[in-house]
Each structure stands twice: as structure tokens, then as C-alpha cells.
Design a protein around this motif. Structure first.
Motif, PDB file in Angstrom:
ATOM      1  N   VAL A   1       0.834  -1.207   0.000  1.00  0.00           N
ATOM      2  CA  VAL A   1       0.000   0.000   0.000  1.00  0.00           C
ATOM      3  C   VAL A   1       0.865   1.251   0.000  1.00  0.00           C
ATOM      4  O   VAL A   1       0.663   2.184  -0.798  1.00  0.00           O
ATOM      5  N   MET A   2       1.846   1.288   0.891  1.00  0.00           N
ATOM      6  CA  MET A   2       2.649   2.493   1.038  1.00  0.00           C
ATOM      7  C   MET A   2       3.594   2.720  -0.147  1.00  0.00           C
ATOM      8  O   MET A   2       4.054   3.848  -0.372  1.00  0.00           O
ATOM      9  N   SER A   3       3.881   1.652  -0.897  1.00  0.00           N
ATOM     10  CA  SER A   3       4.706   1.795  -2.103  1.00  0.00           C
ATOM     11  C   SER A   3       3.848   1.918  -3.356  1.00  0.00           C
ATOM     12  O   SER A   3       4.359   1.847  -4.478  1.00  0.00           O
ATOM     13  N   GLN A   4       2.536   2.067  -3.170  1.00  0.00           N
ATOM     14  CA  GLN A   4       1.563   2.300  -4.246  1.00  0.00           C
ATOM     15  C   GLN A   4       1.444   1.137  -5.226  1.00  0.00           C
ATOM     16  O   GLN A   4       1.056   1.324  -6.384  1.00  0.00           O
ATOM     17  N   GLN A   5       1.764  -0.071  -4.754  1.00  0.00           N
ATOM     18  CA  GLN A   5       1.533  -1.240  -5.600  1.00  0.00           C
ATOM     19  C   GLN A   5       0.060  -1.619  -5.624  1.00  0.00           C
ATOM     20  O   GLN A   5      -0.426  -2.180  -6.606  1.00  0.00           O
ATOM     21  N   ILE A   6      -0.644  -1.360  -4.512  1.00  0.00           N
ATOM     22  CA  ILE A   6      -2.093  -1.519  -4.471  1.00  0.00           C
ATOM     23  C   ILE A   6      -2.688  -0.267  -3.828  1.00  0.00           C
ATOM     24  O   ILE A   6      -1.975   0.515  -3.192  1.00  0.00           O
ATOM     25  N   ASP A   7      -4.002  -0.106  -3.992  1.00  0.00           N
ATOM     26  CA  ASP A   7      -4.644   1.117  -3.519  1.00  0.00           C
ATOM     27  C   ASP A   7      -5.191   1.004  -2.100  1.00  0.00           C
ATOM     28  O   ASP A   7      -5.137   1.974  -1.337  1.00  0.00           O
ATOM     29  N   ILE A   8      -5.725  -0.168  -1.764  1.00  0.00           N
ATOM     30  CA  ILE A   8      -6.400  -0.350  -0.478  1.00  0.00           C
ATOM     31  C   ILE A   8      -5.831  -1.590   0.197  1.00  0.00           C
ATOM     32  O   ILE A   8      -5.744  -2.661  -0.412  1.00  0.00           O
ATOM     33  N   GLY A   9      -5.437  -1.452   1.462  1.00  0.00           N
ATOM     34  CA  GLY A   9      -4.867  -2.582   2.198  1.00  0.00           C
ATOM     35  C   GLY A   9      -5.833  -3.107   3.236  1.00  0.00           C
ATOM     36  O   GLY A   9      -6.828  -2.464   3.582  1.00  0.00           O
ATOM     37  N   TRP A  10      -5.515  -4.282   3.734  1.00  0.00           N
ATOM     38  CA  TRP A  10      -6.307  -4.871   4.818  1.00  0.00           C
ATOM     39  C   TRP A  10      -5.388  -5.056   6.027  1.00  0.00           C
ATOM     40  O   TRP A  10      -4.166  -5.154   5.894  1.00  0.00           O
ATOM     41  N   ALA A  11      -5.971  -5.147   7.188  1.00  0.00           N
ATOM     42  CA  ALA A  11      -5.196  -5.441   8.395  1.00  0.00           C
ATOM     43  C   ALA A  11      -6.129  -5.939   9.484  1.00  0.00           C
ATOM     44  O   ALA A  11      -7.354  -5.842   9.390  1.00  0.00           O
ATOM     45  N   SER A  12      -5.513  -6.484  10.515  1.00  0.00           N
ATOM     46  CA  SER A  12      -6.228  -6.935  11.707  1.00  0.00           C
ATOM     47  C   SER A  12      -5.329  -6.629  12.895  1.00  0.00           C
ATOM     48  O   SER A  12      -4.115  -6.836  12.817  1.00  0.00           O
ATOM     49  N   PRO A  13      -5.890  -6.120  13.994  1.00  0.00           N
ATOM     50  CA  PRO A  13      -5.063  -5.773  15.153  1.00  0.00           C
ATOM     51  C   PRO A  13      -4.224  -6.961  15.629  1.00  0.00           C
ATOM     52  O   PRO A  13      -4.690  -8.095  15.536  1.00  0.00           O
ATOM     53  N   PRO A  14      -2.973  -6.670  16.067  1.00  0.00           N
ATOM     54  CA  PRO A  14      -2.458  -5.346  16.406  1.00  0.00           C
ATOM     55  C   PRO A  14      -1.900  -4.548  15.244  1.00  0.00           C
ATOM     56  O   PRO A  14      -1.591  -3.381  15.398  1.00  0.00           O
ATOM     57  N   PHE A  15      -1.775  -5.173  14.075  1.00  0.00           N
ATOM     58  CA  PHE A  15      -1.094  -4.469  13.000  1.00  0.00           C
ATOM     59  C   PHE A  15      -1.911  -3.260  12.547  1.00  0.00           C
ATOM     60  O   PHE A  15      -3.124  -3.343  12.365  1.00  0.00           O
ATOM     61  N   GLY A  16      -1.226  -2.156  12.347  1.00  0.00           N
ATOM     62  CA  GLY A  16      -1.827  -0.966  11.773  1.00  0.00           C
ATOM     63  C   GLY A  16      -2.404   0.032  12.749  1.00  0.00           C
ATOM     64  O   GLY A  16      -2.652   1.181  12.371  1.00  0.00           O
ATOM     65  N   LEU A  17      -2.636  -0.373  14.000  1.00  0.00           N
ATOM     66  CA  LEU A  17      -3.271   0.551  14.938  1.00  0.00           C
ATOM     67  C   LEU A  17      -2.383   1.760  15.228  1.00  0.00           C
ATOM     68  O   LEU A  17      -2.875   2.892  15.329  1.00  0.00           O
ATOM     69  N   GLU A  18      -1.098   1.547  15.369  1.00  0.00           N
ATOM     70  CA  GLU A  18      -0.194   2.678  15.605  1.00  0.00           C
ATOM     71  C   GLU A  18      -0.148   3.597  14.394  1.00  0.00           C
ATOM     72  O   GLU A  18      -0.117   4.826  14.534  1.00  0.00           O
ATOM     73  N   GLN A  19      -0.162   3.003  13.198  1.00  0.00           N
ATOM     74  CA  GLN A  19      -0.151   3.813  11.974  1.00  0.00           C
ATOM     75  C   GLN A  19      -1.443   4.617  11.843  1.00  0.00           C
ATOM     76  O   GLN A  19      -1.428   5.762  11.373  1.00  0.00           O
ATOM     77  N   LEU A  20      -2.569   4.014  12.267  1.00  0.00           N
ATOM     78  CA  LEU A  20      -3.833   4.754  12.277  1.00  0.00           C
ATOM     79  C   LEU A  20      -3.766   5.922  13.249  1.00  0.00           C
ATOM     80  O   LEU A  20      -4.160   7.051  12.931  1.00  0.00           O
ATOM     81  N   ASP A  21      -3.270   5.642  14.450  1.00  0.00           N
ATOM     82  CA  ASP A  21      -3.179   6.693  15.472  1.00  0.00           C
ATOM     83  C   ASP A  21      -2.219   7.811  15.057  1.00  0.00           C
ATOM     84  O   ASP A  21      -2.430   8.985  15.394  1.00  0.00           O
ATOM     85  N   ASP A  22      -1.172   7.453  14.310  1.00  0.00           N
ATOM     86  CA  ASP A  22      -0.183   8.445  13.873  1.00  0.00           C
ATOM     87  C   ASP A  22      -0.622   9.189  12.610  1.00  0.00           C
ATOM     88  O   ASP A  22       0.085  10.097  12.144  1.00  0.00           O
ATOM     89  N   GLY A  23      -1.759   8.800  12.037  1.00  0.00           N
ATOM     90  CA  GLY A  23      -2.259   9.480  10.851  1.00  0.00           C
ATOM     91  C   GLY A  23      -1.582   9.095   9.554  1.00  0.00           C
ATOM     92  O   GLY A  23      -1.723   9.793   8.542  1.00  0.00           O
ATOM     93  N   LYS A  24      -0.872   7.968   9.551  1.00  0.00           N
ATOM     94  CA  LYS A  24      -0.212   7.524   8.322  1.00  0.00           C
ATOM     95  C   LYS A  24      -1.188   6.847   7.365  1.00  0.00           C
ATOM     96  O   LYS A  24      -0.988   6.867   6.146  1.00  0.00           O
TER      97      LYS A  24
END
Length: 322
Positions: free
Chosen positions: A175-198
Motif C-alpha cells: 500500500v505504502m509503495s503504491q503497488q495496491i490502492d487499499i490494504g487490509w489489516a487486523s489488530p495489532p497491525f496498523g493501529l499505531e499507523q492509524l493513530d499516527d495518521g499515516k
């Protein structure tokens, strides 16, 4: 006159010494395939092993981590492992209908509120509905991320294109390298990135109302292993239930999860309370099978609806309900 009692005592001492140096009976080994390492709903075997619970039940678990439920299911079907943790229920039922040697041993996760889809903070996409022609990730074919994404796209009448992207970390990179547009995740992964606004959350699995009562992931067993290792697998079920109860009651369980998942105790508590409350992980119930099978038929993910006789055959451990 004292010679024979002395010999008896010496013989007894020799026998005791011999028994003392004999190796203890080895624990039975069970091989597990576990999807999504470090997720709350997949961590029970690792936490139970770390806490000595499975050891208490005479078991040593060999854990192989996979990229998702599809790989987990295939590992069980081929007999490479005895037990699979967190396989997509729809895919398991479909494999059973096609004659695969797989049975449901325990309930996994009911509801899909732990699964979410996101975009980079700078993306113009704000919902799946407006993602026509865009790519949306899921882990592996047949995983709960796959079937849940298909349900979401149907629910929002979205023309986004589903793409298998592997586990959460690999998906994030894409996602972050723009290979795909929309990513999936399940906690704990991604929660810090959500909180940090990334990244920004644009959909959760629970957006589809019917999924809230559906057991979307189950723990499975190879049917040959179930027949050949019945007693050891029975002890695994007991150890799993004990670990499940410990996970939601013992204060030290939270620090154990934090260590295994590599997250803070505060974030661990958020995962438990916000995304994975205790009823969602009930190992003794598989529910919502009627609506799950109807949706799977509509999505062509299941060749036919299973009869009650079929369900009694495939669901071996927990109770089930339509």
C-alpha cells in the motif's frame, strides 16, 4: 541370616536408581499451521505453550506460521500439519463438500469487526463505494479476509478489484509503495499507523450486518490425524479451552500477548476490548452458518448448501447453529 534382606535392599536400591535415570515419557507432538502471527485470535496456541498450559496436557506444539487462512487450510488438507488455526469458515465448508479431509475442531472468531481496510493518509479514496477500478487487498484465497472483502464489495456495490497481498506487514508495504490502492489489516497491525495518521480506515468487516453473528474463522483438523491422534487432539482441545479462559482472566496473559505480538500492554488491552471481546472467540460454538452459506453461494464461493447431516459430519467439536 541377614544376607538375603541385605540383597533385597540392594536390589531395590538398584531398581530405583535405574528408574531414576530412565528418560521421562516425551510429550506428544502436534503440528499446527497458524495464520497471521501475533493476532489476538491466532495467538492462543503460542500463549498456551509459553505459559506451560499445553505442557501440562502432555503436548509439545510445533507451530508453522502462514500468510493467511488459505495457506493454513491447504497445509491441513495435505497432511503437512495436524491442526490449522483461523481458517476461513466458507473455504473449510467448500473444501469439505469437495471431499477434502478436513473437519472443524473449534470455533475461531465470530463477527469480522477485527478486519479493516485502509488507504494511505493522502489517498483520495474515502470509501469502498468510490473505489471503482482500484485494487483492494486480502491475505490469501479462501481466507476470511477474502470472503469478507467480497461481502463488503457486494454490500457497497463496489467495483474495486480484489488482490491477494499476503499477511498484514506485506500488505502495508504494498500500500505504502503504491503497488495496491487499499490494504487490509487486523489488530495489532496498523493501529499505531492509524493513530499516527499515516493511514485512514475506510471499511470494517462489521459494516456488513449479517457477518456480526457469523463464525467467520474456525480451527480445523486433518481427518486422518483426528482418527490416528484422537487422544492427543482431545488434550489439545482441553488445553486450548484452558488457555482461552486464562487469556481473558489472568493479568499476566496481557503481558504475555504483548511480548509475543511486540506491542505495548495498553495497545493489547485495546485490541481485546475494542476488537476481540471474549464472546467473539468462543471455541465451543460455530454460529450463523445459514446466512454464511447463502452469501457464499451468491458469491460462488460454495458449490452447495450443506445439509444438517453434512454439518454434523464436518463440525466435530463445537456446537453449531444456522
Amino acid at each position: 541370616m541377614t544376607r538375603f534382606p541385605l540383597l533385597s535392599r540392594l536390589a531395590a536400591a538398584g531398581l530405583a536408581l535405574a528408574l531414576a535415570v530412565l528418560p521421562a515419557r516425551a510429550d506428544d507432538t502436534l503440528k499446527l499451521a497458524v495464520g497471521a502471527r501475533g493476532n489476538w485470535d491466532t495467538v492462543v496456541p503460542a500463549i498456551g505453550q509459553k505459559a506451560g498450559i499445553f505442557k501440562k496436557h502432555g503436548l509439545d506444539l510445533e507451530i508453522l506460521y502462514t500468510q493467511g487462512g488459505g495457506e493454513t487450510l491447504q497445509a491441513v488438507i495435505t497432511g503437512g500439519v495436524d491442526i490449522g488455526i483461523a481458517a476461513g469458515t466458507t473455504a473449510v465448508l467448500s473444501a469439505f463438500v469437495k471431499g477434502a479431509p478436513v473437519r472443524i475442531l473449534l470455533g475461531g472468531t465470530t463477527g469480522s469487526g477485527d478486519l479493516y481496510w485502509y488507504v494511505p493518509a493522502g489517498s483520495p479514496i474515502t470509501s469502498l463505494k468510490e473505489a471503482a477500478g482500484k485494487t483492494a487487498g486480502y491475505s490469501t484465497n479462501g481466507a476470511s479476509t477474502h470472503t469478507t472483502l467480497l461481502k463488503l464489495l457486494r454490500h457497497y456495490d463496489s467495483q474495486a478489484k480484489p488482490v491477494a497481498t499476503g499477511a498484514s506487514p506485506a500488505t502495508y508495504t504494498q500500500v505504502m509503495s503504491q503497488q495496491i490502492d487499499i490494504g487490509w489489516a487486523s489488530p495489532p497491525f496498523g493501529l499505531e499507523q492509524l493513530d499516527d495518521g499515516k493511514i485512514r480506515l475506510i471499511a470494517r468487516g462489521s459494516d456488513v450486518p449479517a457477518t456480526r453473528d457469523q463464525t467467520v474463522r474456525v480451527h480445523i483438523v486433518n481427518s486422518t490425524a483426528l482418527a490416528q491422534k484422537a487422544e492427543a487432539i482431545k488434550r489439545f482441545v482441553a488445553g486450548y479451552r484452558e488457555t482461552y479462559e486464562w487469556l481473558y482472566s489472568a493479568p499476566e496473559a496481557m503481558s504475555s500477548f504483548s511480548e509475543i505480538a511486540g506491542v505495548s500492554p495498553k495497545l493489547s488491552a485495546r485490541i481485546r476490548d475494542e476488537f476481540m471481546p471474549k464472546p467473539a472467540m468462543n471455541p465451543d460454538m460455530v454460529s450463523g452458518l445459514g446466512s454464511l452459506m447463502d452469501e457464499a453461494l451468491a458469491l460462488k464461493a460454495l458449490p452447495r448448501v450443506l445439509s444438517e447431516k453434512d454439518l454434523d459430519e464436518v463440525v466435530r467439536g463445537p456446537k453449531w447453529k444456522l
